[in-house]
Design a protein around this motif. Structure first.
Motif, PDB file in Angstrom:
ATOM      1  N   ALA A  34       0.810  -1.215   0.000  1.00 28.84           N
ATOM      2  CA  ALA A  34       0.000   0.000   0.000  1.00 28.84           C
ATOM      3  C   ALA A  34       0.845   1.268   0.000  1.00 28.84           C
ATOM      4  N   ASP A  35       1.974   1.255   0.701  1.00 23.37           N
ATOM      5  CA  ASP A  35       2.802   2.455   0.774  1.00 23.37           C
ATOM      6  C   ASP A  35       3.478   2.785  -0.552  1.00 23.37           C
ATOM      7  N   GLU A  36       3.401   1.888  -1.529  1.00 26.89           N
ATOM      8  CA  GLU A  36       3.874   2.229  -2.876  1.00 26.89           C
ATOM      9  C   GLU A  36       2.981   3.285  -3.515  1.00 26.89           C
ATOM     10  N   VAL A  37       1.731   3.330  -3.084  1.00 29.22           N
ATOM     11  CA  VAL A  37       0.772   4.291  -3.628  1.00 29.22           C
ATOM     12  C   VAL A  37       0.866   5.625  -2.903  1.00 29.22           C
ATOM     13  N   GLU A  38       0.989   5.555  -1.574  1.00 26.98           N
ATOM     14  CA  GLU A  38       1.178   6.773  -0.782  1.00 26.98           C
ATOM     15  C   GLU A  38       1.820   6.388   0.540  1.00 26.98           C
ATOM     16  N   THR A  39       2.842   7.111   0.941  1.00 29.84           N
ATOM     17  CA  THR A  39       3.545   6.818   2.181  1.00 29.84           C
ATOM     18  C   THR A  39       2.589   6.930   3.371  1.00 29.84           C
ATOM     19  N   GLY A  40       2.615   5.934   4.248  1.00 29.63           N
ATOM     20  CA  GLY A  40       1.770   5.930   5.433  1.00 29.63           C
ATOM     21  C   GLY A  40       0.399   5.321   5.213  1.00 29.63           C
ATOM     22  N   LEU A  41       0.128   4.889   3.982  1.00 28.86           N
ATOM     23  CA  LEU A  41      -1.208   4.382   3.669  1.00 28.86           C
ATOM     24  C   LEU A  41      -1.524   3.086   4.412  1.00 28.86           C
ATOM     25  N   GLN A  42      -0.521   2.242   4.581  1.00 27.26           N
ATOM     26  CA  GLN A  42      -0.766   0.962   5.245  1.00 27.26           C
ATOM     27  C   GLN A  42      -1.319   1.167   6.656  1.00 27.26           C
ATOM     28  N   ASP A  43      -0.710   2.070   7.417  1.00 29.40           N
ATOM     29  CA  ASP A  43      -1.178   2.311   8.784  1.00 29.40           C
ATOM     30  C   ASP A  43      -2.531   3.008   8.789  1.00 29.40           C
ATOM     31  N   GLU A  44      -2.733   3.959   7.886  1.00 29.38           N
ATOM     32  CA  GLU A  44      -3.993   4.695   7.860  1.00 29.38           C
ATOM     33  C   GLU A  44      -5.175   3.769   7.568  1.00 29.38           C
ATOM     34  N   ILE A  45      -5.029   2.919   6.570  1.00 28.99           N
ATOM     35  CA  ILE A  45      -6.146   2.055   6.194  1.00 28.99           C
ATOM     36  C   ILE A  45      -6.359   0.965   7.241  1.00 28.99           C
ATOM     37  N   ALA A  46      -5.303   0.479   7.832  1.00 32.09           N
ATOM     38  CA  ALA A  46      -5.462  -0.515   8.901  1.00 32.09           C
ATOM     39  C   ALA A  46      -6.288   0.055  10.053  1.00 32.09           C
ATOM     40  N   GLY A  47      -6.022   1.299  10.415  1.00 32.14           N
ATOM     41  CA  GLY A  47      -6.784   1.933  11.476  1.00 32.14           C
ATOM     42  C   GLY A  47      -8.225   2.194  11.075  1.00 32.14           C
ATOM     43  N   GLU A  48      -8.430   2.634   9.847  1.00 32.87           N
ATOM     44  CA  GLU A  48      -9.787   2.894   9.360  1.00 32.87           C
ATOM     45  C   GLU A  48     -10.609   1.616   9.331  1.00 32.87           C
ATOM     46  N   LEU A  49     -10.002   0.550   8.846  1.00 29.27           N
ATOM     47  CA  LEU A  49     -10.707  -0.724   8.762  1.00 29.27           C
ATOM     48  C   LEU A  49     -11.106  -1.219  10.149  1.00 29.27           C
ATOM     49  N   ALA A  50     -10.198  -1.126  11.101  1.00 35.13           N
ATOM     50  CA  ALA A  50     -10.508  -1.566  12.463  1.00 35.13           C
ATOM     51  C   ALA A  50     -11.652  -0.755  13.052  1.00 35.13           C
ATOM     52  N   PHE A  51     -11.648   0.557  12.803  1.00 37.05           N
ATOM     53  CA  PHE A  51     -12.725   1.414  13.323  1.00 37.05           C
ATOM     54  C   PHE A  51     -14.069   1.019  12.723  1.00 37.05           C
ATOM     55  N   LEU A  52     -14.122   0.833  11.409  1.00 33.59           N
ATOM     56  CA  LEU A  52     -15.392   0.512  10.759  1.00 33.59           C
ATOM     57  C   LEU A  52     -15.892  -0.869  11.166  1.00 33.59           C
ATOM     58  N   GLU A  53     -14.999  -1.811  11.306  1.00 31.46           N
ATOM     59  CA  GLU A  53     -15.419  -3.137  11.751  1.00 31.46           C
ATOM     60  C   GLU A  53     -16.048  -3.084  13.144  1.00 31.46           C
ATOM     61  N   SER A  54     -15.531  -2.225  14.000  1.00 29.56           N
ATOM     62  CA  SER A  54     -16.029  -2.137  15.377  1.00 29.56           C
ATOM     63  C   SER A  54     -17.322  -1.327  15.493  1.00 29.56           C
ATOM     64  N   ASN A  55     -17.587  -0.457  14.516  1.00 27.34           N
ATOM     65  CA  ASN A  55     -18.695   0.479  14.654  1.00 27.34           C
ATOM     66  C   ASN A  55     -19.765   0.341  13.576  1.00 27.34           C
ATOM     67  N   TRP A  56     -19.626  -0.637  12.688  1.00 26.86           N
ATOM     68  CA  TRP A  56     -20.571  -0.763  11.579  1.00 26.86           C
ATOM     69  C   TRP A  56     -21.973  -1.067  12.099  1.00 26.86           C
ATOM     70  N   PRO A  57     -22.991  -0.328  11.637  1.00 30.91           N
ATOM     71  CA  PRO A  57     -24.356  -0.550  12.140  1.00 30.91           C
ATOM     72  C   PRO A  57     -24.916  -1.891  11.686  1.00 30.91           C
ATOM     73  N   LYS A  58     -25.712  -2.495  12.523  1.00 35.42           N
ATOM     74  CA  LYS A  58     -26.257  -3.831  12.250  1.00 35.42           C
ATOM     75  C   LYS A  58     -27.770  -3.837  12.059  1.00 35.42           C
ATOM     76  N   ASP A  59     -28.470  -2.855  12.602  1.00 30.04           N
ATOM     77  CA  ASP A  59     -29.921  -2.953  12.722  1.00 30.04           C
ATOM     78  C   ASP A  59     -30.672  -1.947  11.865  1.00 30.04           C
ATOM     79  N   LEU A  60     -30.057  -1.398  10.839  1.00 28.24           N
ATOM     80  CA  LEU A  60     -30.746  -0.459   9.960  1.00 28.24           C
ATOM     81  C   LEU A  60     -31.594  -1.225   8.942  1.00 28.24           C
ATOM     82  N   PRO A  61     -32.600  -0.566   8.343  1.00 27.73           N
ATOM     83  CA  PRO A  61     -33.412  -1.233   7.326  1.00 27.73           C
ATOM     84  C   PRO A  61     -32.561  -1.792   6.185  1.00 27.73           C
TER      85      PRO A  61
END
Length: 321
Positions: free
Chosen positions: A159-186
């Motif tokens: 990932a860092d071949e595309v932009e420096t620091g991208l690997q850490d940024e996306i890893a953190g974003e993914l962890a946040f969304l996995e923990s907070n993704w809504p389950k009970d919406l229509p």
């Protein structure tokens, strides 16, 4: 590039004898689309789209896709309609590929949509969500939150071949969304890929929705934010509030969002942006040089993801409450 499997005139003419579609007059490959081989056919009974389903499309999913188009059309949504064979089946075979004849939908997609077009798209999306009710076949969204980590792991090391620091940024974003993704919406049937090239207009009037080959069952509001991502950002990366307001007003004129859906729009928008970033990142890194595929810039959706991360209220998308 959207013709991966070639066909001969003789083979096509024999294929058509299984349909009440008339005699072949002409055919040509269609350049748009990336998943399947598509041809425009003219016969003595009119114009049709012939689709040969390539290996990236699971044959077991085809009854869902074809049945859904029938279901939606029967409930008044303007979309292509699969033509049944003389034996009643919707699917045949041509050149070693599953194949279907689809009705031709008049119109063209817009390169420069305006707010009035966004409003019509929002309205049509809500109509599709309502029309999809009662469709008995289901299909899981393989590219929703549960599918993002396996996709990310295929690209993370580079990932860092595309932009420096991208690997850490996306890893953190993914962890946040996995923990907070809504389950009970229509939830219900969603298009999941309603980009401008999948919506046809005649002048300023929306003539129909096409390309249901990512359709699946998921949160309805997730489909809404995918449209916000696809339609409401300008080429310079800025979010167009007027387009967002029009899109959401059009949608709510048919199906008002619940208070819970409205509150979840910023989070869902981040998830949708991540989904398209991850597929683009994989293609960007893994497509070999010289391949007949136009790679899409993953950084476009990284910029959208970063915008959504700063949004504090659905009003920032133009939602009027």
């Amino acid at each position: 590039m959207a013709v991966y499997t070639d066909i001969t005139e003789d083979d096509l003419s024999r294929f058509l004898t299984a349909y009440d579609a008339g005699t072949l007059l002409s055919y040509k490959g269609i350049a748009e689309g990336v998943e399947n081989s598509n041809f425009l056919l003219h016969t003595t009974k009119g114009a049709f789209i012939l689709t040969l389903y390539e290996k990236r499309v699971e044959r077991n999913d085809l009854p869902f896709f074809l049945g859904l188009m029938h279901h939606l059309a029967e409930r008044g949504l303007s979309c292509p309609l699969p033509l049944p064979r003389n034996d009643g089946a919707l699917l045949g075979e041509l050149s070693g590929r599953p194949a279907a004849m689809i009705s031709f939908l008049e119109g063209m997609w817009l390169r420069k949509p305006a707010p009035k077009h966004c409003r019509e798209v929002g309205r049509a999306l809500a109509q599709m969500h309502l029309a999809g009710e009662g469709f008995e076949i289901t299909r899981k969204n393989a590219l929703s939150v549960d599918g993002w980590r396996p996709l990310w792991e295929k690209s993370a090391a580079r990932a860092d071949e595309v932009e420096t620091g991208l690997q850490d940024e996306i890893a953190g974003e993914l962890a946040f969304l996995e923990s907070n993704w809504p389950k009970d919406l229509p939830a219900g049937v969603i298009h999941a890929d309603l980009f401008p090239d999948n919506v046809f207009f005649i002048g300023d009037d929306l003539s129909g929705l096409i390309d249901f080959y990512f359709a699946c069952n998921d949160l309805l509001a997730y489909d809404v934010v995918t449209c916000l991502n696809a339609w409401c950002f300008e080429k310079d990366g800025a979010f167009n509030l007027t387009k967002g307001m029009a899109m959401l007003a059009g949608y709510e004129s048919v199906r008002p969002l619940s208070a819970e859906e409205a509150a979840a729009l910023p989070l869902l928008s981040r998830g949708s942006a991540l989904r398209f970033f991850l597929t683009r990142l994989y293609d960007w890194l893994m497509t070999p040089p010289g391949a007949l595929v136009v790679k899409k810039d993953p950084l476009e959706y990284l910029r959208k993801l970063r915008f959504h991360r700063q949004v504090q209220s659905p009003a920032e998308y133009g939602l009027s409450r």
